[in-house]
Design an enzyme around this catalytic site. Structure first.
Site, mmCIF file in Angstrom:
data_model
loop_
_atom_site.group_PDB
_atom_site.id
_atom_site.type_symbol
_atom_site.label_atom_id
_atom_site.label_comp_id
_atom_site.label_asym_id
_atom_site.label_seq_id
_atom_site.Cartn_x
_atom_site.Cartn_y
_atom_site.Cartn_z
ATOM 1 N N ARG A 1 8.292 1.093 -8.799
ATOM 2 C CA ARG A 1 8.931 2.413 -8.654
ATOM 3 C C ARG A 1 10.067 2.565 -9.655
ATOM 4 O O ARG A 1 10.805 1.613 -9.914
ATOM 5 C CB ARG A 1 9.498 2.572 -7.235
ATOM 6 C CG ARG A 1 8.426 2.674 -6.180
ATOM 7 C CD ARG A 1 9.034 2.707 -4.781
ATOM 8 N NE ARG A 1 8.436 1.674 -3.956
ATOM 9 C CZ ARG A 1 8.928 1.253 -2.799
ATOM 10 N NH1 ARG A 1 10.056 1.755 -2.326
ATOM 11 N NH2 ARG A 1 8.308 0.319 -2.106
ATOM 12 N N ARG B 1 7.584 -0.917 14.035
ATOM 13 C CA ARG B 1 8.379 -0.473 12.900
ATOM 14 C C ARG B 1 7.895 0.933 12.516
ATOM 15 O O ARG B 1 6.698 1.154 12.329
ATOM 16 C CB ARG B 1 8.165 -1.400 11.718
ATOM 17 C CG ARG B 1 8.909 -0.914 10.523
ATOM 18 C CD ARG B 1 8.393 -1.508 9.260
ATOM 19 N NE ARG B 1 9.192 -1.003 8.149
ATOM 20 C CZ ARG B 1 8.763 -1.004 6.902
ATOM 21 N NH1 ARG B 1 7.585 -1.478 6.607
ATOM 22 N NH2 ARG B 1 9.524 -0.524 5.950
ATOM 23 N N GLU C 1 13.476 -8.718 9.955
ATOM 24 C CA GLU C 1 13.354 -7.399 10.581
ATOM 25 C C GLU C 1 12.658 -7.509 11.937
ATOM 26 O O GLU C 1 12.961 -6.761 12.861
ATOM 27 C CB GLU C 1 12.583 -6.460 9.646
ATOM 28 C CG GLU C 1 13.411 -6.064 8.433
ATOM 29 C CD GLU C 1 12.589 -5.613 7.242
ATOM 30 O OE1 GLU C 1 12.015 -6.501 6.558
ATOM 31 O OE2 GLU C 1 12.509 -4.406 6.987
ATOM 32 N N HIS D 1 15.027 0.522 4.640
ATOM 33 C CA HIS D 1 15.364 -0.903 4.835
ATOM 34 C C HIS D 1 16.509 -1.080 5.836
ATOM 35 O O HIS D 1 17.192 -2.109 5.831
ATOM 36 C CB HIS D 1 15.813 -1.581 3.521
ATOM 37 C CG HIS D 1 14.736 -1.737 2.491
ATOM 38 N ND1 HIS D 1 14.999 -1.600 1.143
ATOM 39 C CD2 HIS D 1 13.424 -2.024 2.596
ATOM 40 C CE1 HIS D 1 13.876 -1.803 0.458
ATOM 41 N NE2 HIS D 1 12.900 -2.059 1.321
ATOM 42 N N ASN E 1 3.826 -3.850 12.755
ATOM 43 C CA ASN E 1 4.220 -3.111 11.558
ATOM 44 C C ASN E 1 2.953 -2.642 10.851
ATOM 45 O O ASN E 1 2.271 -3.439 10.204
ATOM 46 C CB ASN E 1 5.051 -4.041 10.669
ATOM 47 C CG ASN E 1 5.491 -3.373 9.371
ATOM 48 O OD1 ASN E 1 5.119 -2.228 9.079
ATOM 49 N ND2 ASN E 1 6.267 -4.082 8.586
#
Ligand code: ADP
Length: 398
Positions: A241, A91, A384, A180, A7
């Protein structure tokens, strides 16, 4: 079969080496501050000393070379030779509309990834750099790309389109993609397994709450709506964010504060969210501590975050005509006992209630609703990496 899961972020590389025979993690770790003179490399194996090095690392390719050397190292290694790595799973953040599933990488896929990078200029380039570095170092090892967006490609048009002139979608690909996806896919499958039910018969709301947060409505095992959009900036309030705001605020602030497009982007992505409201931190633990000490803006940030998650749960129950289970995952979802309790406050109308005793758990897979609740609540740690490794085995397995 051994799968290396990679990743790559802009200045980081996280990895896990997984033996798919029993899905055992042989080693995992990360590189941070790639590009700097004091990059940090951490390498862990089960029941063994951890290795930590600080040294200059120029780029992702150099990091991968260091990693492969360590994986076969006499002292810290777990493999006899590099040939024992059978496949690499990467990923990749953005697959746009080109990828509704993971894919074995070839030249055509590389071309398509470059095209996707045009709408994900921040996220895809480091992923592509990681794939190219692996191809250069391990040219004969199959590589698989697993996309954050792929799971959400099942959303219907009425859910994923923005009401902009249709050409902006048709010509530029401006639409909701969602992110996600690998995490939402993993926890919703686990949830069905824990309930002992076929996922095809379930309506699940999956809340991935971390530094970046999103909620997904999963009906019959498919994503039918999700809170992130064209980029991972929209939807819920996050660590730094803003989440959803009235888009007219953007030109207003640009004019009033004399901001360039890049400066407004930084304001929305890096200075907003619970950090912007609390003025304390983007870390939910630090904000929680400040709130307990009486910091009103810290409490307000938490209240806003919980409110928006709860409101989105309500919206997605409406979207699916009801809900059978609600899942909490990622840093805050897995560990935030108070956060889960606050979000679930007042969900009785849906047919559920959190059990304070069962909810008193961090980082464990557990049902947390009261006995006999019509709608089940779960805390499920996400994974993940195992999803990426399984997809890699499926697509690259011999
Ligand atoms: P990322 O989006 O960076 O992968 P994570 O899923 O790792 O984020 O989540 C990071 C967030 O999880 C941080 O804000 C951290 O404060 C929060 N977190 C970790 N442990 C706890 C805890 N015990 N209580 C509340 N929040 C926690």
């Amino acid at each position: 079969m051994n799968v290396l899961v990679v990743n790559c972020g802009s200045s980081s590389l996280k990895y896990q080496l997984i033996n798919m025979n029993g899905e055992q993690v042989l080693a995992k770790g990360q590189f941070e501050r790639i590009g700097a003179d004091d990059a940090i490399f951490t390498h862990k194996r089960p029941n063994a000393d951890k290795l930590e090095q600080v040294k200059p690392i120029k780029n992702h390719k150099e990091a991968l070379k260091i990693l492969l050397d360590i994986l076969v190292d006499k002292q810290y290694g777990v493999l006899n030779s590099m040939d024992e790595i059978d496949a690499v799973g990467h990923r990749v953040v953005h697959g746009a509309e080109k990828f509704a599933d993971s894919v074995l990488i070839d030249d055509n896929v590389m071309k398509a990834l470059d095209e996707c990078a045009q709408i994900a200029p921040l996220h895809n380039p480091p992923n592509i750099e990681g794939i190219e570095a692996c191809k250069a170092i391990m040219p004969n090892v199959p590589q698989v790309a697993v996309f954050d967006t792929a799971f959400h490609q099942t959303m219907p048009k009425e859910a994923f389109l923005y009401a902009l002139p249709y050409e902006e979608y048709a010509e530029l690909g401006v639409r909701k993609y969602g992110f996600h996806g690998t995490s939402h896919r993993y926890v919703s499958q686990r949830c069905a397994e824990l309930m002992g039910k076929d996922i095809k018969a379930l309506r699940i709301i999956s809340c991935h709450l971390g530094n970046g947060s999103s909620v997904t409505a999963v009906k019959g095992g498919k994503s039918v709506d999700t809170s992130m959009g064209f980029t991972p900036l929209s939807g819920l309030i996050m660590g730094t964010r803003s989440g959803d705001i009235d888009p007219a605020i953007i030109p207003f602030l640009m004019e009033k504060r004399h901001l360039s497009p890049q400066e407004i982007d930084t304001l929305l992505n890096k200075k907003s969210g619970v950090l912007g409201i609390s003025g304390v931190s983007n870390d939910f633990r630090t904000i929680g501590d400040a709130a307990k000490e009486g910091n009103e803006r810290a409490q307000l940030a938490l209240d806003m975050f919980h409110y928006h998650v709860r409101a989105t749960i309500g919206a997605y129950a409406a979207v699916m005509g009801g809900v059978d289970a609600i899942i909490f995952t990622a840093g805050v979802g897995e560990n935030g006992i108070d956060d889960r309790a606050a979000i679930c406050e007042g969900l009785e109308y849906l047919g559920t209630k959190i059990d304070p005793e069962k909810n008193n758990v961090r980082g464990e897979e557990r049902e947390i609703s009261i006995d006999g609740a019509k709608v089940k609540l779960f805390a499920i740690p996400t994974n993940e990496e195992i999803m990426i490794a399984r997809d890699t085995q499926r697509l690259a397995g011999k």
